[in-house]
Motif scaffolding. Structure first.
Motif, PDB file in Angstrom:
ATOM      1  N   GLY A  90       3.331  -0.862  -2.309  1.00  0.00           N
ATOM      2  CA  GLY A  90       4.351  -1.082  -1.302  1.00  0.00           C
ATOM      3  C   GLY A  90       4.724   0.241  -0.648  1.00  0.00           C
ATOM      4  O   GLY A  90       4.559   1.301  -1.250  1.00  0.00           O
ATOM      5  N   MET A  91       5.183   0.171   0.586  1.00  0.00           N
ATOM      6  CA  MET A  91       5.595   1.362   1.328  1.00  0.00           C
ATOM      7  C   MET A  91       6.794   1.011   2.195  1.00  0.00           C
ATOM      8  O   MET A  91       6.955  -0.131   2.608  1.00  0.00           O
ATOM      9  CB  MET A  91       4.469   1.853   2.247  1.00  0.00           C
ATOM     10  N   ILE A  92       7.598   2.006   2.474  1.00  0.00           N
ATOM     11  CA  ILE A  92       8.702   1.849   3.416  1.00  0.00           C
ATOM     12  C   ILE A  92       8.246   2.417   4.755  1.00  0.00           C
ATOM     13  O   ILE A  92       7.628   3.479   4.808  1.00  0.00           O
ATOM     14  CB  ILE A  92       9.961   2.582   2.926  1.00  0.00           C
ATOM     15  N   GLU A  93       8.537   1.705   5.829  1.00  0.00           N
ATOM     16  CA  GLU A  93       8.142   2.148   7.165  1.00  0.00           C
ATOM     17  C   GLU A  93       9.365   2.646   7.928  1.00  0.00           C
ATOM     18  O   GLU A  93      10.378   1.955   8.028  1.00  0.00           O
ATOM     19  CB  GLU A  93       7.516   0.993   7.943  1.00  0.00           C
ATOM     20  N   VAL A  94       9.255   3.844   8.472  1.00  0.00           N
ATOM     21  CA  VAL A  94      10.237   4.382   9.408  1.00  0.00           C
ATOM     22  C   VAL A  94       9.429   4.973  10.556  1.00  0.00           C
ATOM     23  O   VAL A  94       8.629   5.874  10.346  1.00  0.00           O
ATOM     24  CB  VAL A  94      11.110   5.479   8.766  1.00  0.00           C
ATOM     25  N   ALA A  95       9.590   4.413  11.740  1.00  0.00           N
ATOM     26  CA  ALA A  95       8.806   4.867  12.889  1.00  0.00           C
ATOM     27  C   ALA A  95       9.722   5.038  14.095  1.00  0.00           C
ATOM     28  O   ALA A  95      10.569   4.192  14.363  1.00  0.00           O
ATOM     29  CB  ALA A  95       7.698   3.865  13.215  1.00  0.00           C
ATOM     30  N   VAL A  96       9.521   6.149  14.797  1.00  0.00           N
ATOM     31  CA  VAL A  96      10.243   6.411  16.044  1.00  0.00           C
ATOM     32  C   VAL A  96       9.196   6.553  17.128  1.00  0.00           C
ATOM     33  O   VAL A  96       8.175   7.206  16.935  1.00  0.00           O
ATOM     34  CB  VAL A  96      11.067   7.705  15.935  1.00  0.00           C
ATOM     35  N   GLY A  97       9.428   5.925  18.280  1.00  0.00           N
ATOM     36  CA  GLY A  97       8.442   5.995  19.336  1.00  0.00           C
ATOM     37  C   GLY A  97       9.045   5.874  20.721  1.00  0.00           C
ATOM     38  O   GLY A  97      10.245   5.650  20.885  1.00  0.00           O
ATOM     39  N   VAL A 154       9.078  -2.692   5.781  1.00  0.00           N
ATOM     40  CA  VAL A 154       8.362  -2.539   4.513  1.00  0.00           C
ATOM     41  C   VAL A 154       6.935  -3.059   4.658  1.00  0.00           C
ATOM     42  O   VAL A 154       6.666  -3.955   5.463  1.00  0.00           O
ATOM     43  CB  VAL A 154       9.052  -3.285   3.348  1.00  0.00           C
ATOM     44  N   PHE A 155       6.042  -2.464   3.898  1.00  0.00           N
ATOM     45  CA  PHE A 155       4.675  -2.935   3.736  1.00  0.00           C
ATOM     46  C   PHE A 155       4.512  -3.329   2.278  1.00  0.00           C
ATOM     47  O   PHE A 155       4.984  -2.610   1.387  1.00  0.00           O
ATOM     48  CB  PHE A 155       3.657  -1.829   4.039  1.00  0.00           C
ATOM     49  N   ALA A 156       3.826  -4.412   2.011  1.00  0.00           N
ATOM     50  CA  ALA A 156       3.503  -4.805   0.648  1.00  0.00           C
ATOM     51  C   ALA A 156       2.117  -5.434   0.663  1.00  0.00           C
ATOM     52  O   ALA A 156       1.757  -6.164   1.593  1.00  0.00           O
ATOM     53  CB  ALA A 156       4.531  -5.790   0.106  1.00  0.00           C
ATOM     54  N   GLY A 157       1.333  -5.138  -0.362  1.00  0.00           N
ATOM     55  CA  GLY A 157      -0.011  -5.691  -0.387  1.00  0.00           C
ATOM     56  C   GLY A 157      -0.721  -5.427  -1.689  1.00  0.00           C
ATOM     57  O   GLY A 157      -0.131  -5.022  -2.691  1.00  0.00           O
ATOM     58  N   VAL A 158      -2.032  -5.635  -1.632  1.00  0.00           N
ATOM     59  CA  VAL A 158      -2.872  -5.442  -2.806  1.00  0.00           C
ATOM     60  C   VAL A 158      -4.187  -4.810  -2.364  1.00  0.00           C
ATOM     61  O   VAL A 158      -4.701  -5.111  -1.290  1.00  0.00           O
ATOM     62  CB  VAL A 158      -3.107  -6.782  -3.544  1.00  0.00           C
ATOM     63  N   ALA A 159      -4.697  -3.892  -3.185  1.00  0.00           N
ATOM     64  CA  ALA A 159      -6.010  -3.288  -2.958  1.00  0.00           C
ATOM     65  C   ALA A 159      -6.946  -3.826  -4.039  1.00  0.00           C
ATOM     66  O   ALA A 159      -6.643  -3.740  -5.232  1.00  0.00           O
ATOM     67  CB  ALA A 159      -5.925  -1.772  -3.028  1.00  0.00           C
ATOM     68  N   TYR A 160      -8.055  -4.398  -3.617  1.00  0.00           N
ATOM     69  CA  TYR A 160      -9.023  -5.002  -4.528  1.00  0.00           C
ATOM     70  C   TYR A 160     -10.277  -4.128  -4.563  1.00  0.00           C
ATOM     71  O   TYR A 160     -10.873  -3.849  -3.519  1.00  0.00           O
ATOM     72  CB  TYR A 160      -9.366  -6.413  -4.046  1.00  0.00           C
TER      73      TYR A 160
END
Length: 133
Positions: free
Chosen positions: A123-130, A86-92
């Motif tokens: 917030g965003m959900i992260e799904v990454a394949v590499g 997950v990503f969580a943050g704030v944009a100012y």
């Protein structure tokens, strides 16, 4: 240029962002599944022209600072990995200005406006394949 599907709106955007980020793994041994956490900070700016070639054509100019954290788990199979997190943050918003491009369009004497200091949490959900090599 971008056209909105629900309106006859043409949007021309140009902008850029510059940032730094980091990620730490709790067990960084190759071939080992592990939790990870990290963060980043980014400064961005964007100029937008909206309703191009219309009498009410207007432009915006915005600069912002984004701060976010990231946490998740990485599974590894040989050289293939899957991240789920997950990503969580704030944009100012540092600065935001808008104005009509044709000063004759507005009749009430107000052409545009400004804003700064607003914060937007996200917030965003992260799904990454590499593949590691």
């Amino acid at each position: 240029a971008m056209t909105m599907e629900d309106a006859d709106t043409n949007i021309v955007e140009q902008g850029m962002g510059v940032g730094l980020g980091f990620t730490f793994f709790t067990d960084a041994s190759r071939g080992t599944d592990s939790f990870y956490y990290g963060g980043s900070i980014e400064y961005g700016w964007i100029d937008t022209l909206k309703d191009e070639d219309e009498a009410w054509e207007w432009r915006t100019s915005e600069s912002m600072l984004t701060i976010l954290g990231n946490a998740g788990y990485r599974w590894r199979w040989d050289s293939v990995y899957l991240n789920l997190g997950v990503f969580a943050g704030v944009a100012y918003t540092i600065d935001y200005k808008w104005e009509y491009t044709d000063p004759g369009y507005f009749e009430n004497g107000e052409n545009g406006g400004t804003d700064s200091g607003s914060m937007t949490p996200f917030g965003m959900i992260e799904v990454a394949v590499g593949i590691e090599f």
